[in-house]
Design an enzyme around this catalytic site. Structure first.
Site, PDB file in Angstrom:
ATOM      1  N   CYS A   1      -0.200   0.127   0.333  1.00 27.76           N
ATOM      2  CA  CYS A   1      -0.642   1.284  -0.460  1.00 27.76           C
ATOM      3  C   CYS A   1       0.596   1.979  -0.997  1.00 27.76           C
ATOM      4  CB  CYS A   1      -1.459   2.238   0.415  1.00 27.76           C
ATOM      5  SG  CYS A   1      -2.045   3.698  -0.474  1.00 27.76           S
TER       6      CYS A   1
ATOM      7  N   HIS B   1     -10.469  -0.150  -1.455  1.00 31.66           N
ATOM      8  CA  HIS B   1      -9.252   0.596  -1.116  1.00 31.66           C
ATOM      9  C   HIS B   1      -9.040   1.740  -2.116  1.00 31.66           C
ATOM     10  CE1 HIS B   1      -4.870   0.873   0.163  1.00 31.66           C
ATOM     11  NE2 HIS B   1      -4.899   1.564  -0.959  1.00 31.66           N
ATOM     12  N   GLU B   2      -9.109   1.413  -3.403  1.00 27.63           N
ATOM     13  CA  GLU B   2      -8.820   2.435  -4.420  1.00 27.63           C
ATOM     14  C   GLU B   2      -9.879   3.530  -4.414  1.00 27.63           C
ATOM     15  OE1 GLU B   2      -5.978   2.647  -5.661  1.00 27.63           O
ATOM     16  OE2 GLU B   2      -5.334   0.654  -5.031  1.00 27.63           O
TER      17      GLU B   2
ATOM     18  N   HIS C   1      -9.547   6.351  -1.896  1.00 29.64           N
ATOM     19  CA  HIS C   1      -8.648   7.463  -2.252  1.00 29.64           C
ATOM     20  C   HIS C   1      -9.430   8.636  -2.860  1.00 29.64           C
ATOM     21  CE1 HIS C   1      -4.664   5.873  -1.408  1.00 29.64           C
ATOM     22  NE2 HIS C   1      -4.923   4.748  -2.050  1.00 29.64           N
TER      23      HIS C   1
HETATM   24 NI    NI Z   1      -3.710   3.049  -1.817  1.00 31.61          NI
END
Ligand code: NI
Length: 201
Positions: free
Chosen positions: A117, A159-160, A163
């Protein structure tokens, strides 16, 4: 002076790292994808990823608490840290800008894979993710698009999008022993540190 309404190429924005409280907020949905504010954010995020060798960037990582993500899946990935599944598309996925993305898992199947990340530089963790998802989003023209993703592609999207909800991958680790500095993990797992040479060519 501000040049709010002029056409301009994007600005490279600084990436914030874990520990910054902005990364822990739930980001707001975008109301008007065509607004100057959002179109400027999009060009700034594109300029930012152009300077980084990365696969994804979410707006909170550049201190903007809006539900906007930019990601890609690289064409052939020779990097063995990425456990590519049979569904992996060797053509990858081109840079995709998603506004207000929504993920729906397609099954309960969970797979583990190593994730880096930008907000945790130099680190890797083995993270459980849904293997198969459907995801929908608005593109930069405000048009809805829907895709199906499996394996690594699905992992990058999850994953994105995490956020946008203030979640960083260490929150999802099942075993803290599967978290550490990239060089050590690569050594431990028997992977050659390919990324240094392969990314430059
Ligand atoms: Ni990330």
């Amino acid at each position: 002076m501000n040049e709010k309404h002029s056409q301009r190429s994007g600005q490279v924005l600084p990436i914030i790292t874990m520990g910054n409280p902005l990364l822990r907020n739930v980001s707001q949905p975008v109301e008007n994808p065509l607004s100057d504010e959002i179109q400027t954010l999009i060009s700034d995020m594109k300029a930012t990823v152009d300077t980084l060798n990365c696969s994804g960037l979410a707006a909170p990582q550049v201190s903007v608490l809006l539900r906007v993500v930019l990601f890609r899946v690289m064409k052939t990935t020779q990097n063995p840290i990425y456990q590519l599944t049979p569904e992996y598309d060797p053509e990858g996925v081109p840079w995709t800008l998603m506004i207000n993305p929504v993920i729906t898992p397609l099954s309960d199947e969970i797979t583990f894979g190593w994730e880096p990340c930008l907000s945790l530089p130099g680190l890797l963790g083995s993270v459980p993710r849904y293997h198969s998802i459907q995801y929908s989003y608005l593109n930069p023209l405000g048009k809805e698009e829907t895709r199906i993703a499996h394996g690594f592609h699905a992992r990058v999207v999850q994953h994105e999008c995490d956020h946008l909800d203030g979640i960083l991958y260490p929150d999802r680790l099942k075993n803290m022993a599967d978290f550490g500095f990239k060089e050590e993990i690569l050594k431990r797992e028997g992977f050659l540190p390919l990324e240094r040479s392969s990314c430059k060519t």
